[in-house]
Motif scaffolding. Sequence first.
Motif, PDB file in Angstrom:
ATOM      1  N   ALA A 272       0.841  -1.201   0.000  1.00  0.00           N
ATOM      2  CA  ALA A 272       0.000   0.000   0.000  1.00  0.00           C
ATOM      3  C   ALA A 272       0.874   1.248   0.000  1.00  0.00           C
ATOM      4  N   ARG A 273       0.413   2.255  -0.701  1.00  0.00           N
ATOM      5  CA  ARG A 273       1.081   3.565  -0.616  1.00  0.00           C
ATOM      6  C   ARG A 273       0.039   4.661  -0.812  1.00  0.00           C
ATOM      7  N   PHE A 274       0.308   5.811  -0.189  1.00  0.00           N
ATOM      8  CA  PHE A 274      -0.649   6.920  -0.303  1.00  0.00           C
ATOM      9  C   PHE A 274      -0.461   7.644  -1.633  1.00  0.00           C
ATOM     10  N   GLU A 275      -1.583   7.988  -2.252  1.00  0.00           N
ATOM     11  CA  GLU A 275      -1.545   8.845  -3.456  1.00  0.00           C
ATOM     12  C   GLU A 275      -1.732  10.300  -3.062  1.00  0.00           C
ATOM     13  N   ASP A 276      -2.615  10.506  -2.086  1.00  0.00           N
ATOM     14  CA  ASP A 276      -2.816  11.846  -1.534  1.00  0.00           C
ATOM     15  C   ASP A 276      -3.371  11.667  -0.124  1.00  0.00           C
ATOM     16  N   SER A 277      -3.838  12.738   0.497  1.00  0.00           N
ATOM     17  CA  SER A 277      -4.208  12.647   1.918  1.00  0.00           C
ATOM     18  C   SER A 277      -5.479  11.827   2.161  1.00  0.00           C
ATOM     19  N   LYS A 278      -6.187  11.476   1.064  1.00  0.00           N
ATOM     20  CA  LYS A 278      -7.440  10.732   1.242  1.00  0.00           C
ATOM     21  C   LYS A 278      -7.441   9.414   0.494  1.00  0.00           C
ATOM     22  N   THR A 279      -6.332   9.051  -0.152  1.00  0.00           N
ATOM     23  CA  THR A 279      -6.359   7.896  -1.047  1.00  0.00           C
ATOM     24  C   THR A 279      -5.123   7.016  -0.878  1.00  0.00           C
ATOM     25  N   VAL A 280      -5.378   5.703  -0.819  1.00  0.00           N
ATOM     26  CA  VAL A 280      -4.287   4.725  -0.802  1.00  0.00           C
ATOM     27  C   VAL A 280      -4.404   3.869  -2.059  1.00  0.00           C
ATOM     28  N   LEU A 281      -3.266   3.554  -2.649  1.00  0.00           N
ATOM     29  CA  LEU A 281      -3.256   2.660  -3.806  1.00  0.00           C
ATOM     30  C   LEU A 281      -2.632   1.340  -3.371  1.00  0.00           C
ATOM     31  N   ALA A 282      -3.334   0.227  -3.636  1.00  0.00           N
ATOM     32  CA  ALA A 282      -2.819  -1.108  -3.302  1.00  0.00           C
ATOM     33  C   ALA A 282      -3.016  -1.978  -4.526  1.00  0.00           C
ATOM     34  N   GLY A 283      -1.918  -2.267  -5.230  1.00  0.00           N
ATOM     35  CA  GLY A 283      -2.042  -2.996  -6.486  1.00  0.00           C
ATOM     36  C   GLY A 283      -2.898  -2.202  -7.444  1.00  0.00           C
ATOM     37  N   GLU A 284      -3.969  -2.856  -7.911  1.00  0.00           N
ATOM     38  CA  GLU A 284      -4.861  -2.215  -8.890  1.00  0.00           C
ATOM     39  C   GLU A 284      -6.039  -1.501  -8.220  1.00  0.00           C
ATOM     40  N   THR A 285      -6.007  -1.486  -6.888  1.00  0.00           N
ATOM     41  CA  THR A 285      -7.174  -0.934  -6.181  1.00  0.00           C
ATOM     42  C   THR A 285      -6.854   0.413  -5.542  1.00  0.00           C
ATOM     43  N   ARG A 286      -7.764   1.314  -5.738  1.00  0.00           N
ATOM     44  CA  ARG A 286      -7.647   2.639  -5.114  1.00  0.00           C
ATOM     45  C   ARG A 286      -8.625   2.647  -3.930  1.00  0.00           C
ATOM     46  N   ILE A 287      -8.142   3.065  -2.758  1.00  0.00           N
ATOM     47  CA  ILE A 287      -8.996   3.012  -1.558  1.00  0.00           C
ATOM     48  C   ILE A 287      -9.177   4.425  -1.013  1.00  0.00           C
ATOM     49  N   LYS A 288     -10.436   4.831  -0.996  1.00  0.00           N
ATOM     50  CA  LYS A 288     -10.758   6.150  -0.439  1.00  0.00           C
ATOM     51  C   LYS A 288     -11.569   5.900   0.824  1.00  0.00           C
ATOM     52  N   ALA A 289     -10.870   5.810   1.957  1.00  0.00           N
ATOM     53  CA  ALA A 289     -11.547   5.426   3.201  1.00  0.00           C
ATOM     54  C   ALA A 289     -11.858   6.652   4.050  1.00  0.00           C
ATOM     55  N   ARG A 290     -12.849   6.454   4.952  1.00  0.00           N
ATOM     56  CA  ARG A 290     -13.153   7.546   5.889  1.00  0.00           C
ATOM     57  C   ARG A 290     -11.966   7.734   6.852  1.00  0.00           C
ATOM     58  N   ARG A 291     -11.396   6.598   7.285  1.00  0.00           N
ATOM     59  CA  ARG A 291     -10.223   6.628   8.158  1.00  0.00           C
ATOM     60  C   ARG A 291      -9.214   5.581   7.696  1.00  0.00           C
ATOM     61  N   PHE A 292      -7.917   5.910   7.850  1.00  0.00           N
ATOM     62  CA  PHE A 292      -6.849   4.960   7.561  1.00  0.00           C
ATOM     63  C   PHE A 292      -6.124   4.623   8.869  1.00  0.00           C
ATOM     64  N   VAL A 293      -5.737   3.375   9.008  1.00  0.00           N
ATOM     65  CA  VAL A 293      -4.930   2.973  10.172  1.00  0.00           C
ATOM     66  C   VAL A 293      -3.646   2.335   9.646  1.00  0.00           C
ATOM     67  N   ILE A 294      -2.528   2.968   9.942  1.00  0.00           N
ATOM     68  CA  ILE A 294      -1.233   2.430   9.491  1.00  0.00           C
ATOM     69  C   ILE A 294      -0.695   1.499  10.581  1.00  0.00           C
ATOM     70  N   ALA A 295      -0.446   0.262  10.191  1.00  0.00           N
ATOM     71  CA  ALA A 295       0.040  -0.749  11.154  1.00  0.00           C
ATOM     72  C   ALA A 295       1.160  -1.544  10.490  1.00  0.00           C
ATOM     73  N   THR A 296       2.162  -0.805  10.014  1.00  0.00           N
ATOM     74  CA  THR A 296       3.197  -1.429   9.184  1.00  0.00           C
ATOM     75  C   THR A 296       4.378  -1.962   9.983  1.00  0.00           C
ATOM     76  N   GLY A 297       4.333  -1.832  11.313  1.00  0.00           N
ATOM     77  CA  GLY A 297       5.295  -2.509  12.171  1.00  0.00           C
ATOM     78  C   GLY A 297       6.708  -1.970  12.103  1.00  0.00           C
ATOM     79  N   SER A 298       7.648  -2.869  12.376  1.00  0.00           N
ATOM     80  CA  SER A 298       9.059  -2.476  12.428  1.00  0.00           C
ATOM     81  C   SER A 298       9.903  -3.571  11.796  1.00  0.00           C
ATOM     82  N   ARG A 299      11.152  -3.261  11.572  1.00  0.00           N
ATOM     83  CA  ARG A 299      12.089  -4.253  11.041  1.00  0.00           C
ATOM     84  C   ARG A 299      13.367  -4.185  11.873  1.00  0.00           C
ATOM     85  N   PRO A 300      14.231  -5.188  11.769  1.00  0.00           N
ATOM     86  CA  PRO A 300      15.467  -5.122  12.562  1.00  0.00           C
ATOM     87  C   PRO A 300      16.291  -3.887  12.180  1.00  0.00           C
ATOM     88  N   ALA A 301      16.765  -3.166  13.186  1.00  0.00           N
ATOM     89  CA  ALA A 301      17.661  -2.030  12.928  1.00  0.00           C
ATOM     90  C   ALA A 301      19.081  -2.593  12.885  1.00  0.00           C
TER      91      ALA A 301
END
Length: 474
Positions: A117-146
């Motif tokens: 997933a990546r943001f296109e603008d402040s109201k839209t996320v693009l995931a593959g071929e799907t554009r998502i215009k949600a009322r609210r977004f929750v980012i839960a992308t976690g962490s990786r080893p530093a």
Amino acid sequence: MADVLRPDICVIGAGSGGLSVAAAAAAFGVSVVLVEKGRMGGDCLNTGCVPSKALIASARRAQQMREADAFGVAAVDPQVNFRRIHDHVRDVIAGIAPTDSVERFRALGVTVIEAQARFEDSKTVLAGETRIKARRFVIATGSRPAVPPIPGLDTVRFHTNETIFEITRKPAHLIVIGGGPVGLELAQAFRRLGSQVTVLEAARALGREDPELAAVVLDRLARDGVTLRSGARIARVAKRRSGVRVVLDGEDGEETVDGSALLIATGRAPVTDGLDLDKAEVKVDAKGIRVDRTLRSSNRRVYAVGDVAGGPQFTHVANYHAGTVIRSILFRLGAKVSYDHIPRVTYTDPEFAQVGVTEAEVRERYGHFRILRWPYAENDRARAERETDGFIKVITTTRGRILGVGIAGAGAGEIVQMWGLAILKGLDIKAMTGFVSPYPTLSEVGKRAAIQFYRPSLTSPWVRRIIAFMRLFG
Ligand SMILES: Cc1cc2nc3c(=O)[nH]c(=O)nc-3n(C[C@H](O)[C@H](O)[C@H](O)COP(=O)(O)OP(=O)(O)OC[C@H]3O[C@@H](n4cnc5c(N)ncnc54)[C@H](O)[C@@H]3O)c2cc1C
């Protein structure tokens, strides 16, 4: 042309935090899109809590076999088979995986998209071929080893938590860089499974924790045969014919530590890259997405939960975050996070657990306070189990408000829970003496520590009689 979805909530990341948000929202009949680019279940299921605890369970069995003599059962040198340990770890993961699976979430009514997933603008996320215009977004992308910038690290093979659970052969000598909870849990496990283990820690192992309590754990690691070098200054690493060489800057020049495998366990970095957060006007810093106490980011449509939200990095915190944002988004309750009652546990043997403030923190913040202790050596169950290492330390105000509890000892992660509840509910120390604790249980160490609160009044014969009564019948 991309499909457009318009759900109430779009969750990015299907780890502990994202799954909890999606499951709760779906249970309330809210439309949810969940986007995951990798494996469902995230770090905890695949490369974190679950495999590490399964590996630790194997190590504990091996150690119990070595120590059986004291119980009247002939001790044996365990035959450890790393391929079968790997199978055990995989089997445990596979047993839990259906709960986190795409199928289960689709059955709950969640639209799952397997893409980055990546943001296109402040109201839209693009995931593959799907554009998502949600009322609210929750980012839960976690962490990786530093991974620290150690010279030569790019020339050697090294493990992180993302690869260490894949190994099927025993490392003859595992060098662990990092003496935090992850490094120490794995160091002890590999040692008990037969590897030689050296831990290199730049500062103090378990450096965030109460030194007196940490010493109980570190002492046990040393007795298990883990070599721990605190204050280690790593100059570089280099490849050897069969393994790796770590070069340290010592007092008297360079020293070398040669091992067959290297594990980097030097902390975690939030995953914010690839999301195009600038397009969404979501601000980040080194700790992750900048959020307020309601977990809302600089874009009021966007929340962050779990490891990426800059707070304590635990699965139970990610779940707690999920509950908090659900209350905000669905019920507009404006719930705020507080970490005072959130325990943290290191699953070494003995375990280490802490909730609330530590002694060092209380010394900075409070002029007057009380410290109450009780040793495992005075606990009958601990004696029966021959697990008498450790103690509980309870910190209260002079009036008995519970501020913090640290435990180093068997079952610390279980015992700490009632103290987390006590802090959450504002119970005072009297409450922790006034309940009936089944005998013999390890949790009694807490009640005994609580009784110590009344010790200064021992000059009073009346109080002495009450304490004697509690000792006999409490
Ligand atoms: C070795 C180890 C042992 C641990 N043991 C414990 C323990 O015993 N107890 C405990 O409480 N915690 C433990 N933790 C910590 C725990 O694993 C984490 O706190 C927890 O997994 C965080 O959950 P999360 O939802 O924030 O992130 P994660 O579980 O990491 O999930 C994030 C998900 O987001 C996905 N993602 C990332 N970017 C994108 C994108 N752009 N688009 C789509 N998807 C994306 C990722 O693929 C991933 O699946 C341990 C961690 C490690 C490393």
